[in-house]
Design an enzyme around this catalytic site. Sequence first.
Site, PDB file in Angstrom:
ATOM      1  N   TYR A 204       0.831  -1.197   0.000  1.00 29.40           N
ATOM      2  CA  TYR A 204       0.000   0.000   0.000  1.00 29.40           C
ATOM      3  C   TYR A 204       0.871   1.255   0.000  1.00 29.40           C
ATOM      4  O   TYR A 204       1.669   1.452   0.921  1.00 29.40           O
ATOM      5  CB  TYR A 204      -0.872   0.044   1.266  1.00 29.40           C
ATOM      6  CG  TYR A 204      -1.836  -1.112   1.432  1.00 29.40           C
ATOM      7  CD1 TYR A 204      -2.470  -1.701   0.343  1.00 29.40           C
ATOM      8  CD2 TYR A 204      -2.139  -1.598   2.697  1.00 29.40           C
ATOM      9  CE1 TYR A 204      -3.373  -2.742   0.516  1.00 29.40           C
ATOM     10  CE2 TYR A 204      -3.044  -2.647   2.881  1.00 29.40           C
ATOM     11  CZ  TYR A 204      -3.654  -3.214   1.790  1.00 29.40           C
ATOM     12  OH  TYR A 204      -4.544  -4.244   1.957  1.00 29.40           O
TER      13      TYR A 204
ATOM     14  N   LYS B 167      -4.937  -2.137  -3.518  1.00 22.99           N
ATOM     15  CA  LYS B 167      -6.263  -1.507  -3.472  1.00 22.99           C
ATOM     16  C   LYS B 167      -6.848  -1.379  -4.881  1.00 22.99           C
ATOM     17  O   LYS B 167      -6.121  -1.368  -5.870  1.00 22.99           O
ATOM     18  CB  LYS B 167      -6.142  -0.115  -2.848  1.00 22.99           C
ATOM     19  CG  LYS B 167      -5.610  -0.187  -1.424  1.00 22.99           C
ATOM     20  CD  LYS B 167      -6.495   0.497  -0.429  1.00 22.99           C
ATOM     21  CE  LYS B 167      -6.271  -0.139   0.912  1.00 22.99           C
ATOM     22  NZ  LYS B 167      -6.208   0.737   2.024  1.00 22.99           N
TER      23      LYS B 167
ATOM     24  N   LYS C  42      -1.137  -7.888  -3.058  1.00 19.64           N
ATOM     25  CA  LYS C  42      -2.492  -7.522  -2.629  1.00 19.64           C
ATOM     26  C   LYS C  42      -2.545  -6.004  -2.643  1.00 19.64           C
ATOM     27  O   LYS C  42      -1.804  -5.347  -1.891  1.00 19.64           O
ATOM     28  CB  LYS C  42      -2.728  -8.085  -1.241  1.00 19.64           C
ATOM     29  CG  LYS C  42      -4.037  -7.712  -0.634  1.00 19.64           C
ATOM     30  CD  LYS C  42      -4.233  -8.500   0.650  1.00 19.64           C
ATOM     31  CE  LYS C  42      -5.594  -8.272   1.220  1.00 19.64           C
ATOM     32  NZ  LYS C  42      -5.647  -7.396   2.338  1.00 19.64           N
TER      33      LYS C  42
HETATM   34  P1  FBP Z   1     -10.833  -5.551   4.112  1.00 21.16           P
HETATM   35  O1  FBP Z   1     -11.446  -6.353   3.010  1.00 21.16           O
HETATM   36  O2  FBP Z   1     -11.671  -5.578   5.346  1.00 21.16           O
HETATM   37  O3  FBP Z   1     -10.495  -4.150   3.642  1.00 21.16           O
HETATM   38  O4  FBP Z   1      -9.470  -6.294   4.506  1.00 21.16           O
HETATM   39  C1  FBP Z   1      -8.336  -6.248   3.682  1.00 21.16           C
HETATM   40  C2  FBP Z   1      -7.143  -5.708   4.442  1.00 21.16           C
HETATM   41  O5  FBP Z   1      -5.972  -5.711   3.670  1.00 21.16           O
HETATM   42  C3  FBP Z   1      -6.876  -6.420   5.766  1.00 21.16           C
HETATM   43  O6  FBP Z   1      -6.079  -7.557   5.613  1.00 21.16           O
HETATM   44  C4  FBP Z   1      -6.270  -5.347   6.585  1.00 21.16           C
HETATM   45  O7  FBP Z   1      -6.552  -5.481   7.931  1.00 21.16           O
HETATM   46  C5  FBP Z   1      -6.919  -4.106   6.097  1.00 21.16           C
HETATM   47  O8  FBP Z   1      -7.375  -4.346   4.797  1.00 21.16           O
HETATM   48  C6  FBP Z   1      -5.983  -2.937   6.130  1.00 21.16           C
HETATM   49  O9  FBP Z   1      -6.643  -1.825   5.632  1.00 21.16           O
HETATM   50  P2  FBP Z   1      -6.103  -0.343   5.786  1.00 21.16           P
HETATM   51  O10 FBP Z   1      -4.629  -0.411   6.124  1.00 21.16           O
HETATM   52  O11 FBP Z   1      -6.351   0.268   4.440  1.00 21.16           O
HETATM   53  O12 FBP Z   1      -6.901   0.288   6.847  1.00 21.16           O
END
Ligand code: FBP
Length: 258
Positions: free
Chosen positions: A140, A173, A171
Amino acid sequence: MGRMNRFMRNGKSIILAYDQGLEHGPTDFDSRNVDPAFVIDIANKGGFDAFAVQKGLAEKYHEQIEVPLLVKLNGKTKIYEKEPVANQNCSVERAIKLGASAVGYTIYIGSAHEAEMMKEFGSIEEEAHDAGLAVVLWIYPRGEFVKNDTTREMVAYAARTALELGADAAKVKYTGDRESFAWVVKSAGAIPVYMAGGPKTKSELEFLGHVSAVMEAGASGIAVGRNVWQSNDPLGTSKLLNQVIIDGKSPEKLLKTV
Ligand code: FBP
């Protein structure tokens, strides 16, 4: 695809993520899904190819988990909101003892602490691969210099970084549309790309629309949490996800909106 093959059906898979208790806190939960046993039941019965959790859940609930385990090796709370960093809290060796088939790690590219996470990931990736485990990178863009973390360029940069660093899957967004996500998938080269679920959408059709768009763009599946275990009918949602991701069905037809 290689090491991810064991988690795939027809080259696709669905990963259920349940590390939000650490990443976001129990604010994501209600009286049902605050109980890990409720979500483990969804993982077991909902047609998921892997279950992603932190070491604590892997250890305390291992007897109930029937799907391949993906143990996250780092994580952080959301309380400290400056430059993000998540350091390792579980060794590859411990993950193997806990029964992991794969390990996961998050890197926030663009953060002031990016180098630290990349270095730590480098050792994890080598150790995990030597032991025959698949390595999934939650990747991310985030931090002061990241103005928008879901642009085509940013997400493609993340996917490419996962390839460059030796991950077996990225993985990332959702970028908001199929065309831009197709560039993300291309940028990842030989490694499969999974869309992160994100906050629960207003309607199921909206979420399934995103899922369908990324699959058409060449994604290998999704790693999803909230949109499944916050659903009023988690197993119903899981079934729909299987129909869209694995069987390639249209969300509109499934939900009879056309
Ligand atoms: P969700 O489908 O609930 O968004 O989960 C995916 C995920 O990658 C989780 O593994 C992680 O806890 C979360 O999103 C982190 O999201 P962010 O850092 O964007 O708040």
